[in-house]
Design an enzyme around this catalytic site. Structure first.
Site, mmCIF file in Angstrom:
data_model
loop_
_atom_site.group_PDB
_atom_site.id
_atom_site.type_symbol
_atom_site.label_atom_id
_atom_site.label_comp_id
_atom_site.label_asym_id
_atom_site.label_seq_id
_atom_site.Cartn_x
_atom_site.Cartn_y
_atom_site.Cartn_z
ATOM 1 C CG LEU A 72 -5.059 -4.911 -1.995
ATOM 2 C CD1 LEU A 72 -3.835 -4.016 -1.829
ATOM 3 C CD2 LEU A 72 -4.651 -6.271 -2.511
ATOM 4 C CG ASP A 73 -8.323 -9.872 2.332
ATOM 5 O OD1 ASP A 73 -9.409 -9.533 1.822
ATOM 6 O OD2 ASP A 73 -7.864 -11.021 2.270
ATOM 7 C CG PHE A 74 -8.046 -4.645 8.229
ATOM 8 C CD1 PHE A 74 -8.258 -3.279 8.197
ATOM 9 C CD2 PHE A 74 -7.519 -5.213 9.378
ATOM 10 C CE1 PHE A 74 -7.932 -2.487 9.295
ATOM 11 C CE2 PHE A 74 -7.201 -4.431 10.478
ATOM 12 C CZ PHE A 74 -7.413 -3.064 10.430
ATOM 13 C CG ASP A 75 -4.982 -8.312 9.049
ATOM 14 O OD1 ASP A 75 -4.719 -7.249 9.627
ATOM 15 O OD2 ASP A 75 -5.741 -9.178 9.516
ATOM 16 C CB SER A 76 -3.657 -7.694 2.073
ATOM 17 O OG SER A 76 -4.195 -8.959 2.291
#
Length: 125
Positions: A72-76
């Site tokens: 999952l992306d850092f900001d997700s």
């Protein structure tokens, strides 16, 4: 099958028993890196993020060692599976097994959202 009370040896040396298989379902918070470690090829920004905000493996017990199944992306934020079961990880992540996956995405934007390619026919947006 080898029972827990039995010992397996290789060239006269006892092998350690297999670790207990664990699976964690983690609700990954935003601003946590989805990796086990940050290697020597990491950018300065990745090193900073891992040091300041931590990684998903920081959020589960240190033993046994587990790896994230997917990313999952850092900001997700969202549900992430972590396990020490290599067979399960391979089954769920290798394209050859064709395990269907569904991603539900909530996008908060003040303007139009652009994608780099058209979503697949199975995409749920």
């Amino acid at each position: 099958l080898v029972g827990r009370a039995q010992t397996v040896t290789l060239d006269g040396t006892a092998l350690p028993p297999r670790e207990k298989i664990v699976c964690y379902l983690l609700n990954k918070p935003r601003q946590v890196m989805c990796t086990c470690t940050v290697g020597e090829t990491a950018t300065e920004g990745e090193l900073h993020k891992a040091t300041e905000f931590g990684t998903v493996t920081d959020l589960v017990p240190p033993t046994p060692r587990v790896v994230p199944v997917g990313r999952l992306d850092f900001d997700s934020e969202g549900l992430l599976l972590l396990t020490n079961d290599g067979s399960l990880c391979k089954l769920l992540t290798c394209p050859q097994f064709r395990i269907p996956k569904t991603y539900a995405v909530l996008v908060q934007s003040k303007g139009p959202v652009q994608t780099s390619s058209a979503p697949s026919k199975d995409a749920l947006l």
